[in-house]
Design a protein around this motif. Structure first.
Motif, mmCIF file in Angstrom:
data_model
loop_
_atom_site.group_PDB
_atom_site.id
_atom_site.type_symbol
_atom_site.label_atom_id
_atom_site.label_comp_id
_atom_site.label_asym_id
_atom_site.label_seq_id
_atom_site.Cartn_x
_atom_site.Cartn_y
_atom_site.Cartn_z
ATOM 1 N N PHE A 29 0.645 -1.208 0.021
ATOM 2 C CA PHE A 29 0.030 0.001 -0.267
ATOM 3 C C PHE A 29 0.658 1.145 -0.048
ATOM 4 O O PHE A 29 0.649 2.151 -0.760
ATOM 5 N N ALA A 30 1.926 1.133 0.856
ATOM 6 C CA ALA A 30 2.845 2.276 0.893
ATOM 7 C C ALA A 30 3.706 2.618 -0.470
ATOM 8 O O ALA A 30 3.845 3.673 -1.033
ATOM 9 N N ALA A 31 3.821 1.372 -1.227
ATOM 10 C CA ALA A 31 4.375 1.525 -2.407
ATOM 11 C C ALA A 31 3.644 2.210 -3.466
ATOM 12 O O ALA A 31 4.131 2.603 -4.722
ATOM 13 N N ARG A 32 2.439 2.144 -3.262
ATOM 14 C CA ARG A 32 1.432 2.757 -4.165
ATOM 15 C C ARG A 32 1.394 4.583 -3.778
ATOM 16 O O ARG A 32 0.897 5.172 -4.587
ATOM 17 N N GLY A 33 2.130 4.906 -3.117
ATOM 18 C CA GLY A 33 2.532 6.516 -2.833
ATOM 19 C C GLY A 33 1.703 6.988 -1.764
ATOM 20 O O GLY A 33 1.664 8.265 -1.222
ATOM 21 N N HIS A 34 1.320 6.041 -0.796
ATOM 22 C CA HIS A 34 0.398 6.604 0.351
ATOM 23 C C HIS A 34 1.243 6.430 1.528
ATOM 24 O O HIS A 34 2.358 5.922 1.770
ATOM 25 N N ASP A 35 0.937 7.366 2.695
ATOM 26 C CA ASP A 35 1.572 7.534 4.140
ATOM 27 C C ASP A 35 0.701 6.791 5.003
ATOM 28 O O ASP A 35 -0.586 6.612 5.167
ATOM 29 N N VAL A 36 1.429 5.602 5.660
ATOM 30 C CA VAL A 36 1.011 4.653 6.471
ATOM 31 C C VAL A 36 1.407 5.014 7.877
ATOM 32 O O VAL A 36 2.653 5.062 8.167
ATOM 33 N N LEU A 37 0.646 5.163 8.865
ATOM 34 C CA LEU A 37 0.929 5.087 10.165
ATOM 35 C C LEU A 37 0.384 3.732 11.071
ATOM 36 O O LEU A 37 -0.829 3.681 10.835
#
Length: 371
Positions: A29-37
């Motif tokens: 999901f992060a590799a799709r450009g999203h910021d994850v916490l």
């Protein structure tokens, strides 16, 4: 998209299947450009078994209790485009209520244990989700697909129940050339409702075939289990060693929990991991399995010890390899973490659009009333 996930565990895979699921999904999901916490309750039983203390793909923090969570992370929850609360999170009902009250973006419940959750709801002993909370989540993401999704919407009032199966990191889980150490292996934490199937499909074949080699890996097995001499026991195999474990197995066994068999359409992450490593799988039967693998070509289904022994003794090596490659091809085409991350994004976008419509309609009515 800014995504906050409050899950059971990301840092420790000890005794749970949540960590490996979250790791693969959120990295993709992060590799799709999203910021994850990712926010995780600091539990003592995971503290001594952390095998990913610093994930590379997301921000990560531990919190001691709900009070600390509210104090330190309120702003992150309020400003995120999406907040996901996972199953089995400690104080999940109170936490979920606070998230629904505080989050300005969409909220989702990610149920990695859907059939177990629904059974506990029916029994009135679910402590991480409640019937009152379900309608308040914009989307209910479920490890179980099929008819269960309609049940969640019809019976429990979810505005949108969507399947989000587990998946596998295809870069981490891949074939490797290793000597075969076992004819049949099993990787899984002890569960009372799985044990009869494990007895029938692995321990009994081991008793009948002392010339073959077996392995059961996983924690929490009772000390009174009578392990045959040709069954090797491993207390824990960390995720980094899963590919080597599968590579050392001629076949591996999949055993499904009773509630998940009853619901159907509930694949275990072990199915996808083993197949990605090109290790052929022997599995118990349940409805919906044929939508994931083609029986006889990509997976073997068994109900009795005799069937397991027939597979182990009579499958020629070219046939074993062909089945393994067919299953791996299916995984790479449909069930990698990359596929699942795209599905998660689509489900959250759908929820965003659905939640925006009432606000737009409310704005139109207010404008008309003003004029």
């Amino acid at each position: 998209m800014k995504l906050v996930v409050l899950g059971l565990s990301l840092s420790s895979s000890w005794g749970n299947g949540h960590a490996t699921t979250y790791r693969a999904l959120l990295a993709a999901f992060a590799a799709r450009g999203h910021d994850v916490l990712f926010l995780e309750r600091d539990a003592p039983w995971y503290a001594s078994h952390r095998d990913l203390a610093r994930p590379y793909f997301c921000r990560f923090a531990l919190y001691a209790d709900l009070a600390e969570l509210k104090r330190r992370w309120r702003s992150e929850i309020e400003t995120a485009e999406a907040v996901v609360v996972g199953s089995y999170v400690p104080d999940g009902v109170a936490l979920g209520r606070w998230v629904q009250e505080s989050a300005r973006g969409v909220t989702a419940f990610y149920d990695i244990d859907t059939p177990v959750t629904l059974a506990r709801l029916e029994a009135g002993d679910a402590d991480y989700i409640s019937t009152e909370l379900i309608p308040g989540y914009d989307v209910y993401l479920s490890f179980t697909g099929g008819p269960t999704l309609e049940r969640i919407m019809r019976r429990y009032g979810s505005p949108a129940a969507r399947a989000l199966y587990c998946s596998v990191d295809a870069d981490a889980y891949r074939p490797s050339a290793q000597p075969k150490r076992w004819d049949l292996s099993y990787l899984g934490t002890y569960s009372p409702d799985r044990q009869p199937t494990l007895d029938r499909l692995l321990l009994e074949p081991a008793r009948r075939a002392p010339d073959l080699r077996f392995c059961v890996a996983g924690p929490q097995y009772p000390p009174d289990i009578d392990w045959p001499a040709n069954v090797e026991r491993l207390e824990h195999v960390p995720p980094a060693d899963h590919p080597a474990f599968y590579a050392a197995s001629r076949f591996t066994l999949n055993v499904t929990r009773a509630d998940m068999i009853a619901a159907g359409y509930s694949p275990s992450v072990r199915l996808f991991e083993a197949a990605a490593c090109a290790t052929p799988i022997v599995s118990d039967r349940w409805e919906g399995l044929e939508t994931l693998f083609e029986p006889g070509r990509e997976i073997v289904l068994a109900e009795h010890p005799e069937q397991v022994l027939q597979v182990l003794r009579a499958t020629p090596e070219p046939g074993r390899r062909a089945m393994a490659e067919a299953a791996r091809g299916r995984i790479l085409a449909e069930h990698t973490a990359t596929h699942r991350a795209a599905e998660l994004e689509a489900h959250l976008r759908e929820a965003m659009e659905a939640s925006a419509k009432p606000r737009l309609e409310q704005g139109r009515r207010a404008t008309i009333a003003w004029f």
